[in-house]
Design a protein around this motif. Structure first.
Motif, short mmCIF file in Angstrom:
data_model
loop_
_atom_site.label_atom_id
_atom_site.label_comp_id
_atom_site.label_asym_id
_atom_site.label_seq_id
_atom_site.Cartn_x
_atom_site.Cartn_y
_atom_site.Cartn_z
N ASP A 131 0.87 -1.18 0.00
CA ASP A 131 0.00 0.00 0.00
C ASP A 131 0.90 1.23 0.00
OD1 ASP A 131 -1.83 2.00 0.31
OD2 ASP A 131 -2.31 1.53 2.41
N THR A 132 1.07 1.85 -1.16
CA THR A 132 1.97 3.00 -1.27
C THR A 132 1.21 4.33 -1.37
OG1 THR A 132 2.08 2.86 -3.70
CG2 THR A 132 3.69 1.57 -2.43
N HIS A 133 -0.06 4.34 -0.97
CA HIS A 133 -0.83 5.58 -1.04
C HIS A 133 -0.10 6.74 -0.35
CE1 HIS A 133 -4.38 2.94 -1.96
NE2 HIS A 133 -4.73 3.99 -2.67
N ALA A 134 0.37 6.50 0.87
CA ALA A 134 1.00 7.59 1.62
C ALA A 134 2.32 8.03 0.98
CB ALA A 134 1.24 7.16 3.07
N ARG A 135 3.00 7.12 0.33
CA ARG A 135 4.28 7.46 -0.30
C ARG A 135 4.09 8.30 -1.56
NH1 ARG A 135 9.11 5.60 1.19
NH2 ARG A 135 9.18 4.08 2.91
N GLY A 141 -9.43 5.38 -2.08
CA GLY A 141 -10.85 5.67 -2.26
C GLY A 141 -11.67 4.44 -2.59
N TRP A 142 -11.03 3.26 -2.59
CA TRP A 142 -11.73 2.02 -2.93
C TRP A 142 -11.82 1.07 -1.74
CZ3 TRP A 142 -8.57 1.34 -8.06
CH2 TRP A 142 -9.12 2.19 -9.04
N GLY A 143 -11.59 1.56 -0.53
CA GLY A 143 -11.86 0.76 0.65
C GLY A 143 -10.68 0.21 1.41
N LEU A 144 -9.46 0.40 0.91
CA LEU A 144 -8.32 -0.26 1.55
C LEU A 144 -8.13 0.17 2.99
CD1 LEU A 144 -4.88 -1.05 -0.01
CD2 LEU A 144 -4.98 0.01 2.23
N SER A 145 -8.31 1.45 3.28
CA SER A 145 -8.04 1.94 4.64
C SER A 145 -8.97 1.31 5.67
CB SER A 145 -8.19 3.47 4.70
OG SER A 145 -9.54 3.86 4.53
N GLN A 146 -10.13 0.83 5.25
CA GLN A 146 -11.08 0.23 6.18
C GLN A 146 -11.07 -1.30 6.12
OE1 GLN A 146 -12.61 2.38 8.31
NE2 GLN A 146 -11.23 3.77 7.20
N GLY A 153 -5.93 -6.90 11.22
CA GLY A 153 -5.71 -6.19 12.48
C GLY A 153 -5.19 -4.79 12.22
N ILE A 154 -5.56 -3.87 13.10
CA ILE A 154 -5.26 -2.46 12.85
C ILE A 154 -3.77 -2.16 12.92
CG2 ILE A 154 -5.60 -1.76 15.27
CD1 ILE A 154 -6.98 0.79 14.09
N SER A 155 -3.03 -2.83 13.81
CA SER A 155 -1.61 -2.55 13.95
C SER A 155 -0.84 -2.99 12.70
CB SER A 155 -1.05 -3.26 15.19
OG SER A 155 0.34 -3.02 15.31
N ARG A 156 -1.14 -4.18 12.19
CA ARG A 156 -0.46 -4.65 10.98
C ARG A 156 -0.84 -3.80 9.78
NH1 ARG A 156 -1.32 -11.12 12.25
NH2 ARG A 156 0.70 -11.45 13.31
N ALA A 157 -2.12 -3.42 9.71
CA ALA A 157 -2.55 -2.58 8.60
C ALA A 157 -1.82 -1.24 8.62
CB ALA A 157 -4.06 -2.36 8.66
N LYS A 158 -1.67 -0.65 9.80
CA LYS A 158 -0.95 0.62 9.90
C LYS A 158 0.50 0.45 9.49
CE LYS A 158 -3.82 2.88 13.44
NZ LYS A 158 -3.87 3.32 14.84
N GLU A 159 1.12 -0.65 9.87
CA GLU A 159 2.50 -0.89 9.47
C GLU A 159 2.64 -0.87 7.96
OE1 GLU A 159 5.63 -4.61 9.32
OE2 GLU A 159 4.34 -4.45 11.10
N LEU A 160 1.76 -1.59 7.28
CA LEU A 160 1.83 -1.64 5.82
C LEU A 160 1.54 -0.29 5.19
CD1 LEU A 160 0.10 -5.04 4.94
CD2 LEU A 160 2.54 -4.54 5.07
N SER A 161 0.49 0.37 5.65
CA SER A 161 0.06 1.61 5.01
C SER A 161 0.97 2.79 5.32
CB SER A 161 -1.38 1.93 5.43
OG SER A 161 -2.26 0.93 4.98
N PHE A 162 1.57 2.81 6.50
CA PHE A 162 2.43 3.93 6.86
C PHE A 162 3.83 3.80 6.26
CE2 PHE A 162 0.01 4.69 11.14
CZ PHE A 162 -1.12 5.04 10.41
N THR A 163 4.26 2.55 5.95
CA THR A 163 5.61 2.35 5.40
C THR A 163 5.60 2.18 3.89
OG1 THR A 163 5.52 -0.07 5.62
CG2 THR A 163 6.37 1.19 7.52
N GLY A 164 4.54 1.59 3.35
CA GLY A 164 4.54 1.24 1.93
C GLY A 164 5.37 0.01 1.64
#
Length: 260
Positions: A131-135, A141-146, A153-164
């Motif tokens: 998930d490179t949206h933040a990068r 806009g298609w649902g990935l953040s939710q 799990g929220i912690s693993r999802a944040k790891e992926l989305s915040f790092t790319g």
């Protein structure tokens, strides 16, 4: 149907849908998104098809939005006029039968979101999610953040989305993102077999069950439990004892066959 962009192969009640821009890593340009919408809308009207396997040609499932094209048309990919006229997320969400994502390679950003639109994910050993949206400076806009946090799990999802960072197939399996990992040449046959297994369920029940799970997933637990009871009672009015007994015999026979 533009076969050069999306290939559709029918195997009885199962449709194998292959994204076919391998030289561009199946990047989701406007033409490909429009073709995906067209294909799923057509398949929804096909009374013979009751499951879809979605995969990609070449090294990628899809590397996501075609950034060069998106740079010219804008990045509000869930809300801009282009996305409203070619609503890929809605086409898959409204498809009434199971969609199995056979993730053969890269599933990046918008491609990751497309994978999450499927009901079940299987992966090749070469699959990689990111998930490179933040990068790149855009908001999904298609649902990935939710969806992602609810799956792994929220912690693993944040790891992926915040790092790319990339997530490999075997870690994706351990985290519950994909159900199973296969060698590359075994992926699509395994996905097709699973789709055929699903098609062995009673057609009306298969469609109703998918709707019940999806609708309940968007509710709180108490409301979802009430909804299940409501739909169970409504369906029970159409069930006869003879039909249940015949179905029981078929299930028992299938169980014996699988043990042999």
């Amino acid at each position: 149907m533009a076969e050069d962009i999306v290939k559709v192969e029918l195997d009885g009640p199962v449709a194998l849908v292959t994204l076919n821009r391998p030289d561009a890593l199946n990047a989701l340009n406007r033409a490909l998104r429009a073709e995906i919408v067209s294909v799923f809308n057509e398949l929804a009207q096909n009374k013979e098809v009751r499951a879809v396997v979605l995969t990609g040609a070449g090294r990628a499932f899809t590397a996501g939005i075609d950034l060069k094209e998106a740079g010219q048309t804008g990045f509000a990919l869930g809300a801009d006029e282009d996305s409203k006229s070619i609503d890929m997320a809605r086409a898959l969400r409204d498809y009434p039968w199971p969609i199995i994502g056979a993730i053969n390679g890269f599933a990046i950003t918008g491609g990751f979101e497309l994978a999450l639109m499927c009901d079940v994910l299987l992966a090749s050993e070469h699959a990689k999610f990111a998930d490179t949206h933040a990068r790149v400076g855009i908001v999904p806009g298609w649902g990935l953040s939710q969806k992602l946090s609810r799956m792994i799990g929220i912690s693993r999802a944040k790891e992926l989305s915040f790092t790319g960072n990339f997530l490999d197939a075997h870690t994706a399996e351990r985290w519950g993102l994909v159900n199973r990992v296969y060698e590359a040449d075994e992926l699509v046959p395994a996905a097709m077999k699973l789709a055929h297994d699903m098609c062995g369920s009673q057609p009306d029940l298969l469609k109703q069950y998918k709707a019940l799970i999806d609708d309940g997933y968007g509710m709180n637990f108490a409301a979802a439990m009430k909804e299940e009871v409501k739909r169970s009672i409504a369906h029970a009015d159409s069930v006869t004892a003879d039909a249940v007994e015949e179905a029981r015999k078929q299930v028992t026979a299938r169980g014996r066959d699988q043990q042999e």
